[in-house]
Design an enzyme around this catalytic site. Structure first.
Site, PDB file in Angstrom:
ATOM      1  N   ASN A   1      64.868  34.331  39.352  1.00  0.00           N
ATOM      2  CA  ASN A   1      63.704  35.220  39.318  1.00  0.00           C
ATOM      3  C   ASN A   1      63.769  36.168  40.523  1.00  0.00           C
ATOM      4  O   ASN A   1      63.807  35.716  41.671  1.00  0.00           O
ATOM      5  CB  ASN A   1      62.432  34.354  39.361  1.00  0.00           C
ATOM      6  CG  ASN A   1      61.163  35.177  39.319  1.00  0.00           C
ATOM      7  OD1 ASN A   1      61.049  36.183  40.016  1.00  0.00           O
ATOM      8  ND2 ASN A   1      60.209  34.768  38.520  1.00  0.00           N
TER       9      ASN A   1
ATOM     10  N   HIS B   1      60.558  38.698  43.954  1.00  0.00           N
ATOM     11  CA  HIS B   1      60.235  38.898  45.372  1.00  0.00           C
ATOM     12  C   HIS B   1      61.197  39.835  46.094  1.00  0.00           C
ATOM     13  O   HIS B   1      60.933  40.222  47.234  1.00  0.00           O
ATOM     14  CB  HIS B   1      60.032  37.553  46.054  1.00  0.00           C
ATOM     15  CG  HIS B   1      58.852  36.852  45.441  1.00  0.00           C
ATOM     16  ND1 HIS B   1      57.602  37.424  45.423  1.00  0.00           N
ATOM     17  CD2 HIS B   1      58.754  35.695  44.738  1.00  0.00           C
ATOM     18  CE1 HIS B   1      56.768  36.627  44.768  1.00  0.00           C
ATOM     19  NE2 HIS B   1      57.442  35.574  44.334  1.00  0.00           N
TER      20      HIS B   1
ATOM     21  N   HIS C   1      58.828  38.994  36.274  1.00  0.00           N
ATOM     22  CA  HIS C   1      57.438  38.917  35.817  1.00  0.00           C
ATOM     23  C   HIS C   1      56.766  40.271  36.028  1.00  0.00           C
ATOM     24  O   HIS C   1      56.553  40.692  37.166  1.00  0.00           O
ATOM     25  CB  HIS C   1      56.729  37.820  36.632  1.00  0.00           C
ATOM     26  CG  HIS C   1      55.323  37.553  36.205  1.00  0.00           C
ATOM     27  ND1 HIS C   1      54.555  36.570  36.793  1.00  0.00           N
ATOM     28  CD2 HIS C   1      54.535  38.111  35.260  1.00  0.00           C
ATOM     29  CE1 HIS C   1      53.365  36.543  36.221  1.00  0.00           C
ATOM     30  NE2 HIS C   1      53.319  37.487  35.294  1.00  0.00           N
TER      31      HIS C   1
ATOM     32  N   ARG D   1      53.660  41.868  36.173  1.00  0.00           N
ATOM     33  CA  ARG D   1      52.243  41.519  36.264  1.00  0.00           C
ATOM     34  C   ARG D   1      51.359  42.705  35.918  1.00  0.00           C
ATOM     35  O   ARG D   1      51.745  43.855  36.089  1.00  0.00           O
ATOM     36  CB  ARG D   1      51.909  41.057  37.695  1.00  0.00           C
ATOM     37  CG  ARG D   1      52.280  39.628  37.959  1.00  0.00           C
ATOM     38  CD  ARG D   1      51.841  39.210  39.352  1.00  0.00           C
ATOM     39  NE  ARG D   1      51.954  37.784  39.504  1.00  0.00           N
ATOM     40  CZ  ARG D   1      50.974  36.919  39.256  1.00  0.00           C
ATOM     41  NH1 ARG D   1      49.788  37.344  38.871  1.00  0.00           N
ATOM     42  NH2 ARG D   1      51.175  35.632  39.397  1.00  0.00           N
TER      43      ARG D   1
ATOM     44  N   ARG E   1      52.303  44.147  41.078  1.00  0.00           N
ATOM     45  CA  ARG E   1      52.435  43.917  42.523  1.00  0.00           C
ATOM     46  C   ARG E   1      53.886  43.764  42.964  1.00  0.00           C
ATOM     47  O   ARG E   1      54.208  43.994  44.112  1.00  0.00           O
ATOM     48  CB  ARG E   1      51.619  42.699  42.965  1.00  0.00           C
ATOM     49  CG  ARG E   1      52.192  41.389  42.514  1.00  0.00           C
ATOM     50  CD  ARG E   1      51.427  40.231  43.096  1.00  0.00           C
ATOM     51  NE  ARG E   1      50.115  40.084  42.449  1.00  0.00           N
ATOM     52  CZ  ARG E   1      49.479  38.916  42.354  1.00  0.00           C
ATOM     53  NH1 ARG E   1      50.006  37.838  42.884  1.00  0.00           N
ATOM     54  NH2 ARG E   1      48.330  38.833  41.747  1.00  0.00           N
TER      55      ARG E   1
ATOM     56  N   GLU F   1      58.734  37.583  31.984  1.00  0.00           N
ATOM     57  CA  GLU F   1      57.502  36.796  32.067  1.00  0.00           C
ATOM     58  C   GLU F   1      56.339  37.754  31.885  1.00  0.00           C
ATOM     59  O   GLU F   1      56.288  38.813  32.519  1.00  0.00           O
ATOM     60  CB  GLU F   1      57.391  36.112  33.428  1.00  0.00           C
ATOM     61  CG  GLU F   1      58.373  34.992  33.608  1.00  0.00           C
ATOM     62  CD  GLU F   1      58.239  34.348  34.980  1.00  0.00           C
ATOM     63  OE1 GLU F   1      57.326  34.718  35.745  1.00  0.00           O
ATOM     64  OE2 GLU F   1      59.056  33.488  35.287  1.00  0.00           O
TER      65      GLU F   1
ATOM     66  N   THR G   1      51.659  32.168  39.896  1.00  0.00           N
ATOM     67  CA  THR G   1      51.131  31.619  38.643  1.00  0.00           C
ATOM     68  C   THR G   1      50.677  30.189  38.892  1.00  0.00           C
ATOM     69  O   THR G   1      51.477  29.267  38.978  1.00  0.00           O
ATOM     70  CB  THR G   1      52.212  31.691  37.549  1.00  0.00           C
ATOM     71  OG1 THR G   1      52.733  33.016  37.534  1.00  0.00           O
ATOM     72  CG2 THR G   1      51.642  31.354  36.202  1.00  0.00           C
TER      73      THR G   1
ATOM     74  N   GLU H   1      58.368  26.083  28.942  1.00  0.00           N
ATOM     75  CA  GLU H   1      58.818  25.912  30.327  1.00  0.00           C
ATOM     76  C   GLU H   1      57.745  25.104  31.044  1.00  0.00           C
ATOM     77  O   GLU H   1      56.578  25.502  31.087  1.00  0.00           O
ATOM     78  CB  GLU H   1      59.013  27.275  31.009  1.00  0.00           C
ATOM     79  CG  GLU H   1      59.462  27.113  32.464  1.00  0.00           C
ATOM     80  CD  GLU H   1      59.897  28.416  33.109  1.00  0.00           C
ATOM     81  OE1 GLU H   1      60.466  29.290  32.411  1.00  0.00           O
ATOM     82  OE2 GLU H   1      59.679  28.556  34.322  1.00  0.00           O
TER      83      GLU H   1
ATOM     84  N   HIS I   1      59.168  26.651  38.951  1.00  0.00           N
ATOM     85  CA  HIS I   1      58.109  26.935  39.932  1.00  0.00           C
ATOM     86  C   HIS I   1      58.200  25.992  41.118  1.00  0.00           C
ATOM     87  O   HIS I   1      58.134  24.777  40.962  1.00  0.00           O
ATOM     88  CB  HIS I   1      56.690  26.860  39.348  1.00  0.00           C
ATOM     89  CG  HIS I   1      55.730  27.703  40.130  1.00  0.00           C
ATOM     90  ND1 HIS I   1      55.399  28.976  39.764  1.00  0.00           N
ATOM     91  CD2 HIS I   1      55.096  27.466  41.289  1.00  0.00           C
ATOM     92  CE1 HIS I   1      54.583  29.485  40.670  1.00  0.00           C
ATOM     93  NE2 HIS I   1      54.378  28.584  41.593  1.00  0.00           N
TER      94      HIS I   1
HETATM   95  N1  PXP Z   1      58.849  30.188  35.979  1.00  0.00           N
HETATM   96  C1  PXP Z   1      57.703  30.885  35.801  1.00  0.00           C
HETATM   97  C2  PXP Z   1      57.127  30.959  34.423  1.00  0.00           C
HETATM   98  C3  PXP Z   1      57.076  31.549  36.883  1.00  0.00           C
HETATM   99  O1  PXP Z   1      55.940  32.240  36.680  1.00  0.00           O
HETATM  100  C4  PXP Z   1      57.689  31.493  38.143  1.00  0.00           C
HETATM  101  C5  PXP Z   1      57.062  32.208  39.309  1.00  0.00           C
HETATM  102  O2  PXP Z   1      56.941  33.536  39.063  1.00  0.00           O
HETATM  103  C6  PXP Z   1      58.888  30.784  38.274  1.00  0.00           C
HETATM  104  C7  PXP Z   1      59.428  30.126  37.190  1.00  0.00           C
HETATM  105  C8  PXP Z   1      59.624  30.708  39.576  1.00  0.00           C
HETATM  106  O3  PXP Z   1      58.862  30.079  40.551  1.00  0.00           O
HETATM  107  P1  PXP Z   1      59.344  30.184  42.058  1.00  0.00           P
HETATM  108  O4  PXP Z   1      59.286  31.617  42.446  1.00  0.00           O
HETATM  109  O5  PXP Z   1      58.360  29.321  42.796  1.00  0.00           O
HETATM  110  O6  PXP Z   1      60.741  29.618  42.112  1.00  0.00           O
END
Ligand code: PXP
Length: 242
Positions: free
Chosen positions: A10, A13, A46, A48, A52, A73, A104, A154, A193
């Site tokens: 992901n 960030h 994602h 949003r 952001r 996402e 999330t 998931e 997550h």
């Molecule tokens: N899976 C989903 C559906 C998420 O919303 C997120 C966070 O955006 C992640 C995985 C990844 O989580 P993390 O950034 O804490 O590794």
């Protein structure tokens, strides 16, 4: 059940850091391509409602540049559905979204929001986009996912990642049982997550889980070791656990 556990990286960030200064650096697409080079099996982003981190143009650029699956996402809104149908990513993971949350927090209430989710999932399914529902590891939510005809769920590992040791064992058991239940009903289980080098092992060892989506920790570690090294190290932990 497969021995190989896919890693979706992901890149949200990377965009968070870019947006802090409003320019184009660091580029999430460059990060995505580096992640693939380092062993990511897919890229997750994602979009949003408040944009952001990831923005609309990032999705277009990722779709154009990537040779691996993009997992978009998204909240189950008409705006996001239109965007998904326009871009046709490989997969769409439906997440709950509250404007004021930092990330999330908690899974989608697939059971409680059945009527809102059904048309969105039907439209995504019809477009050939692989739908995933980001849910808690809970039998009622899996039952809703079955009735909603979602091919993938998931499991939200946020609680597992953040609770104390004793509770963590209970949470892990819940996720393992839910993964078995999903698989038994023809749904492919994923998880994500809050996963780190230290906590990924027991989740990666659940044999039914086919994919992990990991972001924040990898981007954080990239500050110290570089993105490619942090992804390779996560891959090593996942493979060792499997
Ligand atoms: N899976 C989903 C559906 C998420 O919303 C997120 C966070 O955006 C992640 C995985 C990844 O989580 P993390 O950034 O804490 O590794």
């Amino acid at each position: 059940m497969s021995d190989y556990l896919r890693l979706g990286v992901n890149i949200d960030h990377v965009a968070t850091i870019r947006n802090a200064r409003g320019g184009a650096h660091p580029d999430p697409v460059k990060a995505a391509l580096m992640a693939v080079e380092a062993g990511a099996d897919g890229i997750t982003a994602h979009l949003r409602e408040d944009r952001r981190h990831i923005r609309d143009e990032d999705i277009s650029a990722l779709m154009a540049a990537l040779t691996v699956p993009l997992n978009l996402e998204m909240a189950a809104t008409q705006e996001m559905l239109d965007i998904a149908l326009r871009h046709k990513p490989h997969a769409a993971c439906i997440v709950p979204e509250k404007r004021e949350e930092r990330t999330t927090e908690g899974g989608l209430d697939a059971a409680g929001q059945f009527d809102t989710l059904a048309p969105v999932i039907n439209a995504l399914n019809a477009a050939g986009i692989r739908v995933s529902l980001f849910i808690e590891a809970d039998a009622a939510q899996i039952d809703a996912a079955i009735r909603l005809k979602a091919p993938v769920v998931e499991f939200h590992t946020g609680r597992y990642a953040h609770v104390e040791e004793q509770e963590r064992a209970d949470e892990l058991r819940r996720i393992a049982e839910a993964a078995a239940l999903a698989m038994k009903n023809g749904i492919e289980p994923h998880a994500g997550h809050g996963l780190t080098y230290d906590n990924v092992g027991p989740i990666a060892a659940i044999p039914q889980i086919a994919e992990l989506n990991i972001g924040h920790f990898l981007i954080g570690e990239a500050i110290f070791d570089g993105l490619a090294a942090s992804i390779r190290e996560m891959r090593r932990h996942m493979d060792a656990a499997r």
